[in-house]
Design a protein around this motif. Structure first.
Motif, PDB file in Angstrom:
ATOM      1  N   GLY A 173       0.691  -1.353   0.070  1.00  0.00           N
ATOM      2  CA  GLY A 173       0.048  -0.113  -0.061  1.00  0.00           C
ATOM      3  C   GLY A 173       0.861   1.162  -0.034  1.00  0.00           C
ATOM      4  O   GLY A 173       0.623   2.248  -0.687  1.00  0.00           O
ATOM      5  N   SER A 174       1.924   1.065   0.606  1.00  0.00           N
ATOM      6  CA  SER A 174       2.970   2.292   0.688  1.00  0.00           C
ATOM      7  C   SER A 174       3.556   2.521  -0.538  1.00  0.00           C
ATOM      8  O   SER A 174       3.507   3.690  -1.073  1.00  0.00           O
ATOM      9  CB  SER A 174       4.067   2.159   1.622  1.00  0.00           C
ATOM     10  OG  SER A 174       3.470   1.831   3.148  1.00  0.00           O
TER      11      SER A 174
ATOM     12  N   LEU B   3      -9.148   1.106   0.779  1.00  0.00           N
ATOM     13  CA  LEU B   3     -10.302   1.042   0.328  1.00  0.00           C
ATOM     14  C   LEU B   3     -10.516   0.190  -0.731  1.00  0.00           C
ATOM     15  O   LEU B   3     -11.782  -0.750  -0.874  1.00  0.00           O
ATOM     16  CB  LEU B   3     -10.979   2.173   0.641  1.00  0.00           C
ATOM     17  CG  LEU B   3     -10.845   2.967   1.954  1.00  0.00           C
ATOM     18  CD1 LEU B   3     -11.641   4.322   1.766  1.00  0.00           C
ATOM     19  CD2 LEU B   3     -11.632   2.080   3.085  1.00  0.00           C
ATOM     20  N   MET B   4      -9.804   0.140  -1.800  1.00  0.00           N
ATOM     21  CA  MET B   4     -10.272  -0.244  -3.173  1.00  0.00           C
ATOM     22  C   MET B   4     -10.031  -1.766  -3.088  1.00  0.00           C
ATOM     23  O   MET B   4     -10.677  -2.637  -4.007  1.00  0.00           O
ATOM     24  CB  MET B   4      -9.099   0.234  -4.115  1.00  0.00           C
ATOM     25  CG  MET B   4      -7.709   0.043  -4.228  1.00  0.00           C
ATOM     26  SD  MET B   4      -6.651   0.566  -5.268  1.00  0.00           S
ATOM     27  CE  MET B   4      -7.424   0.340  -6.887  1.00  0.00           C
ATOM     28  N   VAL B   5      -9.351  -2.432  -2.278  1.00  0.00           N
ATOM     29  CA  VAL B   5      -9.263  -3.842  -2.014  1.00  0.00           C
ATOM     30  C   VAL B   5     -10.509  -4.445  -1.486  1.00  0.00           C
ATOM     31  O   VAL B   5     -10.755  -5.719  -1.926  1.00  0.00           O
ATOM     32  CB  VAL B   5      -8.050  -4.252  -1.274  1.00  0.00           C
ATOM     33  CG1 VAL B   5      -8.004  -5.675  -0.945  1.00  0.00           C
ATOM     34  CG2 VAL B   5      -6.697  -3.830  -1.940  1.00  0.00           C
TER      35      VAL B   5
ATOM     36  N   LEU C 267       1.633   0.335 -13.759  1.00  0.00           N
ATOM     37  CA  LEU C 267       2.469  -1.237 -13.267  1.00  0.00           C
ATOM     38  C   LEU C 267       2.118  -1.184 -11.580  1.00  0.00           C
ATOM     39  O   LEU C 267       1.959  -2.230 -11.192  1.00  0.00           O
ATOM     40  CB  LEU C 267       3.829  -1.043 -13.612  1.00  0.00           C
ATOM     41  CG  LEU C 267       4.790  -2.094 -13.060  1.00  0.00           C
ATOM     42  CD1 LEU C 267       4.262  -3.596 -13.437  1.00  0.00           C
ATOM     43  CD2 LEU C 267       5.962  -1.878 -13.534  1.00  0.00           C
ATOM     44  N   VAL C 268       2.414  -0.005 -10.911  1.00  0.00           N
ATOM     45  CA  VAL C 268       2.530  -0.094  -9.510  1.00  0.00           C
ATOM     46  C   VAL C 268       1.031  -0.458  -8.963  1.00  0.00           C
ATOM     47  O   VAL C 268       0.685  -1.599  -8.136  1.00  0.00           O
ATOM     48  CB  VAL C 268       2.763   1.065  -8.809  1.00  0.00           C
ATOM     49  CG1 VAL C 268       2.683   1.226  -7.343  1.00  0.00           C
ATOM     50  CG2 VAL C 268       4.228   1.421  -9.304  1.00  0.00           C
TER      51      VAL C 268
ATOM     52  N   ILE D 185      -2.743  -4.215  -6.407  1.00  0.00           N
ATOM     53  CA  ILE D 185      -4.126  -4.931  -6.565  1.00  0.00           C
ATOM     54  C   ILE D 185      -3.798  -6.339  -6.357  1.00  0.00           C
ATOM     55  O   ILE D 185      -4.487  -7.007  -5.588  1.00  0.00           O
ATOM     56  CB  ILE D 185      -4.814  -4.493  -7.627  1.00  0.00           C
ATOM     57  CG1 ILE D 185      -5.291  -2.922  -7.678  1.00  0.00           C
ATOM     58  CG2 ILE D 185      -6.325  -5.290  -7.611  1.00  0.00           C
ATOM     59  CD1 ILE D 185      -6.223  -2.479  -8.519  1.00  0.00           C
ATOM     60  N   LYS D 186      -3.185  -6.944  -7.360  1.00  0.00           N
ATOM     61  CA  LYS D 186      -2.789  -8.340  -7.386  1.00  0.00           C
ATOM     62  C   LYS D 186      -2.521  -8.986  -6.006  1.00  0.00           C
ATOM     63  O   LYS D 186      -2.949 -10.197  -5.777  1.00  0.00           O
ATOM     64  CB  LYS D 186      -1.676  -8.785  -8.264  1.00  0.00           C
ATOM     65  CG  LYS D 186      -2.587  -8.563  -9.906  1.00  0.00           C
ATOM     66  CD  LYS D 186      -1.295  -8.657 -11.025  1.00  0.00           C
ATOM     67  CE  LYS D 186      -0.766 -10.266 -11.164  1.00  0.00           C
ATOM     68  NZ  LYS D 186      -1.814 -11.184 -11.529  1.00  0.00           N
ATOM     69  N   ILE D 187      -1.510  -8.309  -5.500  1.00  0.00           N
ATOM     70  CA  ILE D 187      -1.113  -8.992  -4.254  1.00  0.00           C
ATOM     71  C   ILE D 187      -1.818  -8.593  -2.746  1.00  0.00           C
ATOM     72  O   ILE D 187      -2.132  -9.428  -2.040  1.00  0.00           O
ATOM     73  CB  ILE D 187       0.323  -8.543  -3.896  1.00  0.00           C
ATOM     74  CG1 ILE D 187       0.889  -9.232  -2.497  1.00  0.00           C
ATOM     75  CG2 ILE D 187       0.551  -6.955  -3.678  1.00  0.00           C
ATOM     76  CD1 ILE D 187       1.016 -10.952  -2.533  1.00  0.00           C
TER      77      ILE D 187
END
Length: 556
Positions: A140-141, A164-166, A327-328, A333-335
């Motif tokens: 997240g950082s 929040l988006m997760v 990319l970031v 999101i994936k992890i």
């Protein structure tokens, strides 16, 4: 006649299933939270499961970890440290991945029957849950740094957005996660590998500068202390195998027809994750050295800056920042859907066992995200290596203890039951084999890490954690003669747990408490009602009405 048909349901002394029990049952059946994952649910091919599992390691933290080690100790020490850690992670991860995929249970359920006991493994569940929110905070950082660069958002808002988006993505479990990981992986791979290939092809001198970089604390040579300090940071990732197993537990049964694909998927997505992880750490060193002169040592470990610098060399200026941010964001999101998902399982599992109540997995999704957000707002990125170096001692002690119990106590000494057991009533509350080994190994190694035995031994704390766990696990099993693994050898159901191929049986039985059908490994006979009860209803039985007594022969 099937087992479901041949066994009438019966109501407990507590009456029919309550609304709370029904809600818990419904939620856990979405992706078999806290349970054995049944054959009827596992419809994915080995390669789909493997792709989904590998999609979860798209995190950017590896670039930061590698860069931090390389900038401090030099490229030579960093590469050796990364390689040492990768070997340890692969060797210890293999037996855990095999057991998760073969018997379709997560790492907490494996840990219960591999030396820790029914309540003893709560210790390691908390360790694993901590892993998920520490790395959620780290990712997240990194995303917040990207949003600051690309959109000008203050970091504190970026931390909130990345958290929040997760939430909407993690609600639906394996079905949703498999689609997300499969579709985003190709884009992520192209964006990650493309800049590296371009830089090496167009400017070979970058490789020479990379290999000769001595680090701020080094002299260009390779030395043991620097390697071990770096390896200790990398080994904080040893608990990642738990997240891989959260996917691998959905592997289909291993048969003669699919065994080659099955083993390939298990090795690739189980311990094999560390191969890609080690490559990302090495790339992180490369990119940090590449941009060091232009951005300085305080910013070079940030992945957003690393990829911005790489994209600058190969793309039009107007495209550089947007592509680096994409990319970031994709990586985060994936992890972090995996971190939030796996962390919620670990917290829920611990809470349910200790209290006999199932509050719902979403409660602990929010708890895990709350811990992660607090770490982000406390600027954990600035003292990353210190957090990971400390944490790795606990993670190493846990994983090495379980791996040793499987490899040595089960297969060589045969003191630990070969097939994993996780059901309440079948296990003792605490097994000293795992608990003593873990507490001693982690406690001593943490003391070493904080210089309790002097500065000279401090870099050796991860080695101490691994060696002590590896030695104490079989020694404690021999000392206790393996008597604290199983409280019972008979679960009251005549049918064997495993079929002729060694896979968990697919025969269904009705739980007389929640009135749902579960496959053979997930049920036992009920102690007082002459029926069958599922593992979750056993866990939430606060009275102990359904729990089978200890076997007479084991009392002798």
């Amino acid at each position: 006649m099937s087992a479901t048909e041949s066994r009438p349901t019966a109501e407990t002394a507590e009456g029919p299933a309550t609304p709370a029990t029904s809600q818990a049952t419904k939620e856990t059946l979405e992706d078999y939270t806290l349970r054995y994952a049944p054959r009827s649910y596992r419809r994915w091919t080995p390669m789909v499961v493997a792709t989904t599992a590998l999609g979860g390691i798209a995190y950017m933290a590896d670039f930061s970890i590698g860069a931090g080690i390389g900038l401090a100790h030099g490229t030579g020490n960093a590469l050796v440290a990364i390689a040492v850690a990768a070997v340890v992670i692969f060797v210890t991860g293999f037996p855990l991945a095999y057991y998760g995929a073969r018997y379709n249970i997560d790492l907490d359920l494996i840990t219960r029957g591999s030396g820790f006991g029914y309540y003893g493994s709560v210790l390691t569940s908390v360790i694993f849950a901590s892993f998920t929110f520490i790395f959620f905070a780290l990712e997240g950082s990194i995303m917040a740094q990207g949003l600051r660069l690309g959109l000008g958002l203050p970091l504190w808002i970026g931390y909130l957005v990345s958290t929040l988006m997760v939430i909407p993505l993690v609600i639906y479990g394996m079905k949703a996660l498999s689609k997300l990981q499969v579709w985003t992986t190709p884009v992520w791979l192209v964006l990650m590998v493309g800049p590296l290939v371009y830089l090496i092809a167009t400017d070979p001198g970058t490789v020479d500068r990379f290999l000769s970089y001595a680090g701020t604390d080094g002299d260009g040579g390779v030395n043991t202390a620097s390697v071990l300090l770096g390896a200790g940071v990398c080994l904080s990732l040893i608990a990642q195998i738990g997240e891989q197993i959260d996917y691998l537990r959905f592997m289909p049964p291993k048969t003669e027809a699919n065994k080659a694909r099955w083993w390939t998927a298990v090795v690739m997505a189980g311990p094999g994750w560390v191969v890609l992880g080690a490559l990302k750490q090495a790339i992180g060193v490369f990119l940090a050295v590449y941009i060091l002169a232009s951005v300085g040592p305080s910013v070079a470990p940030e992945p957003i800056q690393q990829f911005k610098g790489a994209f600058d060399a190969m793309l039009p200026s107007w495209l550089v920042v947007p592509l680096a941010v994409v990319l970031v964001v994709i990586s985060q999101i994936k992890i972090n859907v995996t971190n939030a998902y796996s962390g919620s399982l670990a917290w829920t599992n611990s809470f349910t066992r200790l209290t006999g109540r199932y509050p719902g997995r979403m409660v602990f999704v929010l708890v895990n995200l709350g811990f992660a957000l607090a770490l982000m707002e406390a600027d954990m990125f600035s003292f990353l290596n210190g957090i990971l170096g400390f944490y790795s001692n606990c993670a190493i002690a846990w994983v090495v203890t379980v791996a040793t119990d499987i490899g040595v106590n089960k297969y060589l000494l045969k003191l630990s039951p070969h097939a994993p057991e996780f059901r309440r009533g079948m296990l003792y509350a605490v097994n000293p084999v795992g608990v003593v080994s873990f507490v001693a190994a982690s406690g001593l190694s943490i003391a070493m890490y904080f210089h309790a035995f002097g500065d000279t031994l401090q870099p050796y704390s991860p080695v101490a954690a691994a060696v002590l766990a590896f030695a104490l696990t079989p020694l404690t099993a021999v000392a206790t003669r393996g008597r604290y693994y199983l409280r019972r050898t008979d679960d009251g159901i005549p049918e064997p747990l495993l079929d002729a191929d060694g896979n968990p049986s697919g025969t269904a039985y009705d739980c007389h408490v929640c009135h749902q059908a579960y496959e053979r490994p997930d049920v036992t006979a009920c102690a007082t009602h002459g029926a069958v009860v599922c593992s979750l209803c056993l866990s939430t039985d606060r009275v102990g009405d359904h729990v089978l007594p200890v076997s007479d022969e084991l009392l002798a």
